[in-house]
Design an enzyme around this catalytic site. Structure first.
Site, PDB file in Angstrom:
ATOM      1  N   SER A 219       0.840  -1.203   0.000  1.00  0.00           N
ATOM      2  CA  SER A 219       0.000   0.000   0.000  1.00  0.00           C
ATOM      3  C   SER A 219       0.879   1.259   0.000  1.00  0.00           C
ATOM      4  CB  SER A 219      -0.949  -0.039   1.202  1.00  0.00           C
ATOM      5  OG  SER A 219      -1.987   0.870   1.032  1.00  0.00           O
ATOM      6  N   ASP A 314      -8.143  -3.300  -7.217  1.00  0.00           N
ATOM      7  CA  ASP A 314      -7.660  -3.008  -5.869  1.00  0.00           C
ATOM      8  C   ASP A 314      -8.787  -2.390  -5.028  1.00  0.00           C
ATOM      9  OD1 ASP A 314      -4.718  -2.211  -4.418  1.00  0.00           O
ATOM     10  OD2 ASP A 314      -6.501  -1.127  -3.766  1.00  0.00           O
ATOM     11  N   HIS A 381      -6.634  -5.958  -1.431  1.00  0.00           N
ATOM     12  CA  HIS A 381      -5.675  -4.844  -1.430  1.00  0.00           C
ATOM     13  C   HIS A 381      -4.247  -5.389  -1.357  1.00  0.00           C
ATOM     14  CE1 HIS A 381      -4.098  -0.879  -1.151  1.00  0.00           C
ATOM     15  NE2 HIS A 381      -3.992  -0.818   0.149  1.00  0.00           N
TER      16      HIS A 381
END
Ligand SMILES: *[C@@H]1O[C@H](CO)[C@@H](O)[C@H](O)[C@H]1NC(C)=O
Ligand SMILES: *[C@@H]1O[C@H](CO)[C@@H](O)[C@H](O)[C@H]1NC(C)=O
Length: 441
Positions: A219, A314, A381
């Protein structure tokens, strides 16, 4: 109309304490495919998706059945003198687990994620959370997925020295603002110095003799991996094998469902607040400041080999870049942004367009011979930090390879790895997330 709300990862405290999410595995209902309700503990856990570690599935899927190692927090020494400080002025930290045997001269570094803060208000709330102060960080955390020391969960890196660097600067380890006062309040925007201080300690603790090293991150930590990949290479012996893996970090500069560039304005705020324009001095000066912070720009200047691990849909980006709440006044995306199975056919078409944007952006790196990628068609994610998505009998596969197998094959040059999945919903091995609430305060 209300101003656009900041992406959720400007979140601070345990935003998702009350958040539950259901992990759904398409197909194979009954096996690992049953639907599990998982109560989440903290925003950071959510953002790194490391919560799988505590989910029933994780232990069920681990063939050895032993629980993950707990690794203690080390605070950086002399942080004050170096000015390498978290947003609130506390010392930054990392968790180090020593390698053994054939892994004792190999180092895997993981940069923690957790969004960004775009203004003094959101950075102030971060100062009172694990994402802005080591005073709140857990003293021990579990090492799972790519950090696991269990060979069955982590076949190629299990016995390496492994380090998770905590994220507490709000700008992907990149800011370096000298002033400690912002409008009369103390704020430390020192991610770059945190990066340097931690690297110094690790070099001293043995990384200078590394034979192999792997910089990874998820991330906002995935973005930091792109940003710091070449600097990492430069720290290590010339004859060592050094590569980088960015997980869920390929944030796209897209127009959202209302035609607004929500992420670009968000990034422009971060870049201005933390004075990042200087850091990206090689970025085309005709671009808006925020544009220089997108991987598509950053990768243009990276020399060292990078592996791009990203889902085509995502979940964080669908919720905050493609269909942010601020661009959906009638809540027509409410269900779809929480659960891809609930998207209408029109919405799915927009999601396919988003997937295409990612593929177009990646196409620029397809020419790079040493690079690799694995773009699966899952609604998720980060995927490297938990055994369930990283490597398990039921982990997602593309061309029958788990993510761990693909990443290992690429790292060790066992084969070229450039995997692109077919369009959703073609892949029955995906672990698609289903949220009750989005990644949001
Ligand atoms: C500081 O305050 C001034 C005046 O209120 C404002 O214009 C400026 O944006 C503030 N700076 C930051 C970084 O928020
Ligand atoms: C997929 O991989 C598994 C284990 O890696 C192997 O046992 C299986 O035969 C493979 N299946 C196909 C269809 O190639």
């Amino acid at each position: 109309m209300a101003p656009p709300s900041p992406p959720p990862s400007s979140a601070s405290a345990p935003i998702s304490r009350h958040l539950r999410l259901w992990l759904r595995r398409r197909g194979r209902v009954g096996a690992a495919g049953a639907t599990f309700a998982v109560a989440l503990l903290a925003a950071a856990l959510l953002l790194t998706l490391s919560y799988y570690a505590s989910a029933p599935l994780a232990s069920e899927d681990s063939s050895s059945g032993r629980s993950p190692a707990l690794v203690g927090l080390t605070l950086v020494r002399g942080a004050q003198e170096k000015g390498a400080l978290c947003l609130d002025g506390s010392a930054p930290g990392y968790h180090l687990q020593r390698g053994s045997g054939t892994g004792s001269q190999s180092w895997l570094i993981h940069l923690e994620g957790g969004g960004w803060c775009r203004n003094l208000k959101s950075c102030a709330s971060r100062q009172r959370s694990i994402l802005g102060s080591s005073r709140y960080m857990e003293r021990q955390i579990e090492f799972t997925g790519i950090l696991s020391d269990d060979k069955s969960q982590n076949p190629d890196f299990y016995n390496w020295n492994k380090v998770k660097i905590r994220y507490c600067d709000g700008a992907s380890f990149s800011g370096d603002v000298r002033d400690e006062l912002q409008n009369g309040t103390r704020f430390f925007f020192r991610g770059q110095r945190i990066w340097e201080a931690v690297m110094n300690e690790l070099v001293f603790k043995g990384m200078r003799k590394a034979k192999q090293a792997f910089l990874t991150g998820c991330s906002a930590g995935g973005l930091a991996t792109y940003i710091h990949c070449d600097a990492f290479r430069a720290l290590l012996p010339k004859d060592s094998r050094v590569k980088c893996l960015a997980d869920g970090g390929f944030f796209l500069d897209v127009e959202d469902i209302a035609g607004t560039r929500t992420m670009r304005s968000f990034y422009s705020d971060v870049v201005r607040l933390q004075g990042l324009r200087e850091k990206f001095s090689n970025c085309n000066s005709n671009l808006e400041p925020g544009q220089c912070f997108f991987p598509r720009e950053v990768v243009k200047h990276i020399v060292n080999p990078v592996f791009i691990l990203n889902p085509a849909y995502d979940a964080w980006q669908v919720q905050h870049a493609l269909a942010p709440e601020s661009s959906d006044p009638h809540h027509s995306w409410l269900d779809c942004r929480l659960d891809i199975a609930k998207c209408s056919s029109e919405q799915l078409e927009i999601l396919q367009g988003f997937r295409k944007e990612l593929h177009d952006a990646i196409s620029e790196v397809k020419q790079k011979r040493d690079w690799g990628f694995y773009i699966n068609s899952c609604f998720v994610h980060c995927q490297s930090l938990n055994s369930l998505t990283w490597h398990s009998p039921t982990s997602p596969r593309v061309n029958n390879k788990s993510i761990a197998e693909a990443v290992g094959d690429w790292f060790f040059d066992r084969r070229e790895v450039k995997e692109i999945d077919c369009e959703y919903p073609c892949n029955p091995t995906c672990h698609n997330l289903a949220f009750v609430k989005p990644f949001k305060i």
